[in-house]
Design a protein around this motif. Sequence first.
Motif, short mmCIF file in Angstrom:
data_model
loop_
_atom_site.label_atom_id
_atom_site.label_comp_id
_atom_site.label_asym_id
_atom_site.label_seq_id
_atom_site.Cartn_x
_atom_site.Cartn_y
_atom_site.Cartn_z
N GLU A 130 2.56 -15.80 -8.55
CA GLU A 130 2.63 -15.73 -10.02
C GLU A 130 3.83 -14.89 -10.46
N SER A 131 4.05 -13.78 -9.75
CA SER A 131 5.18 -12.92 -10.09
C SER A 131 6.49 -13.68 -9.96
N LYS A 132 6.65 -14.46 -8.89
CA LYS A 132 7.87 -15.25 -8.71
C LYS A 132 8.03 -16.30 -9.81
N LEU A 133 6.91 -16.93 -10.17
CA LEU A 133 6.98 -17.96 -11.21
C LEU A 133 7.42 -17.35 -12.54
N TYR A 134 6.84 -16.21 -12.92
CA TYR A 134 7.25 -15.53 -14.16
C TYR A 134 8.71 -15.09 -14.07
N TYR A 135 9.08 -14.56 -12.93
CA TYR A 135 10.46 -14.10 -12.74
C TYR A 135 11.45 -15.26 -12.91
N ASN A 136 11.12 -16.42 -12.35
CA ASN A 136 12.04 -17.57 -12.43
C ASN A 136 12.09 -18.16 -13.84
N ILE A 137 10.97 -18.13 -14.56
CA ILE A 137 11.02 -18.56 -15.97
C ILE A 137 11.95 -17.64 -16.75
N GLY A 138 11.84 -16.33 -16.48
CA GLY A 138 12.75 -15.37 -17.12
C GLY A 138 14.20 -15.68 -16.81
N ASN A 139 14.48 -16.08 -15.56
CA ASN A 139 15.85 -16.43 -15.18
C ASN A 139 16.36 -17.65 -15.95
N PHE A 173 8.97 -12.20 -19.58
CA PHE A 173 8.65 -12.80 -18.28
C PHE A 173 9.02 -11.85 -17.14
N TYR A 174 10.13 -11.10 -17.30
CA TYR A 174 10.45 -10.10 -16.30
C TYR A 174 9.40 -8.98 -16.30
N GLN A 175 8.95 -8.61 -17.47
CA GLN A 175 7.93 -7.57 -17.56
C GLN A 175 6.63 -8.02 -16.89
N LYS A 176 6.25 -9.27 -17.14
CA LYS A 176 5.03 -9.80 -16.53
C LYS A 176 5.17 -9.86 -15.01
N ALA A 177 6.37 -10.24 -14.54
CA ALA A 177 6.60 -10.28 -13.09
C ALA A 177 6.45 -8.91 -12.48
N LEU A 178 6.92 -7.86 -13.18
CA LEU A 178 6.80 -6.50 -12.67
C LEU A 178 5.36 -6.00 -12.73
N GLU A 179 4.60 -6.45 -13.71
CA GLU A 179 3.19 -6.07 -13.75
C GLU A 179 2.45 -6.60 -12.52
N LEU A 180 2.79 -7.83 -12.12
CA LEU A 180 2.13 -8.44 -10.97
C LEU A 180 2.69 -7.92 -9.65
N ASN A 181 3.96 -7.55 -9.66
CA ASN A 181 4.60 -7.05 -8.44
C ASN A 181 5.57 -5.93 -8.81
N PRO A 182 5.09 -4.69 -8.93
CA PRO A 182 5.95 -3.57 -9.31
C PRO A 182 7.11 -3.32 -8.35
N ASP A 183 7.02 -3.84 -7.14
CA ASP A 183 8.07 -3.62 -6.15
C ASP A 183 9.19 -4.67 -6.22
N ASP A 184 9.12 -5.56 -7.18
CA ASP A 184 10.14 -6.62 -7.29
C ASP A 184 11.41 -6.01 -7.90
N THR A 185 12.34 -5.64 -7.06
CA THR A 185 13.57 -4.99 -7.53
C THR A 185 14.46 -5.96 -8.31
N ASP A 186 14.39 -7.25 -7.96
CA ASP A 186 15.20 -8.23 -8.69
C ASP A 186 14.74 -8.35 -10.14
N TYR A 215 15.83 -5.24 -11.99
CA TYR A 215 17.28 -5.27 -12.28
C TYR A 215 17.59 -6.21 -13.44
N ASN A 216 17.03 -7.43 -13.38
CA ASN A 216 17.32 -8.41 -14.43
C ASN A 216 16.76 -7.97 -15.78
N LEU A 217 15.62 -7.28 -15.76
CA LEU A 217 15.05 -6.76 -17.01
C LEU A 217 16.01 -5.75 -17.65
#
Length: 264
Positions: free
Chosen positions: A96-105, A119-132, A135-137
Motif C-alpha cells: 500500500e505504501s508503494k502504491l501511494y508513493y507511486n501515485i504521488g510520483n 500521497f507521500y504523507q500516506k506512504a510515510l504513515e504506512l512505512n515511516p522508513d521509506d526514505t524516498d 525525500y519527495n515530500l
Amino acid sequence: MMTVSTKTGLGILIILLFNSVLLASPQKKNARGAEYYGETQYEDALSEFRDAQLDLPDSPVIHHNIGSALYQQKRYDKAKEEFTKGLQYAQDPLLESKLYYNIGNCYFKQDSLMQSIPFYQKALELNPDDTDAKYNLELARALLKELSEKEQQPQSQQQQQQQQQQQQNQEDGEQEQQEQEQQEQREGGEQEEQQEEQEQREGGEQEEQPEEQEQQGQQLEQEKEISKEEAERLLKSLERDEEEMQKERFKKRSSGGGGHEKDW
C-alpha cells in the motif's frame, strides 16, 4: 525511484506451493515482465504484465507492475488508475505504501505538487522508513514554497512600481504646484511693480501740474506787469501829447496879436 514490487511476489510464490498448476503461467509472465522492466523495455514488460493480469485480475501486485510500466512511458493518468485499483485489493501495508508513493510520483511528474503531498504523507504513515517518500515530500514542499515566492515577487514588484509611480505623481504634482505658485508670485510682483510705476507716474504728473500752474501764474503776472508798464507808458505818452497840443494852441493864440475878443 519506482521499482517493480518483489516482496509481494513472494506471496504469490507461497500460493504456488498449494496450486502450482493454476498459478504457474501468470507467475512466469510476471517474471518475464520484470525482466523486461529491468532492461528498460517497458512496452514488452507491459505486455507480459497485462497477460498475467488476465489470469489474476484482482492481484494488487499486477496492478502495481502495470502502473509502473505505464509510469515509465510517461502515461501518468493511466498509471494512476492502475495504482488506485491496486489499493482496492492490497492488504500488505508495504505494498500500500508503494502504491501511494507511486501515485504521488505521478502527480509530481504532472507538476501537481499540491496533489502529490497527501500521497507521500500516506506512504510515510504506512512505512515511516521509506526514505524516498520522505525525500519527495520535502522536495514537493520546497518547490511549492519557491513557486509561491516567485508568484508573490511580481506582485511585490508591481506594488513597488505602483508606489513609485504614485510617489512620482505626487512629486510632479508638488513641483507643478510650486511652479504655479512661483509663477503667481512673479505675476503678482510684476503687477505690483506696474502699479508702483503707475502711481509714480501719476504722482509725477500731479507734482508737475502745480509747477505748470505756477509758471502760468508767473507768466500772467508778467503779462499783467507788462500791461501796467505799457499802460503807464501810454498814459505818459498821452500826457505829453496833450501838453504839446496845449503848447501848440498857446502859440497860435500868441501869434494872433492879442487874439479876437469874444463878441458878446
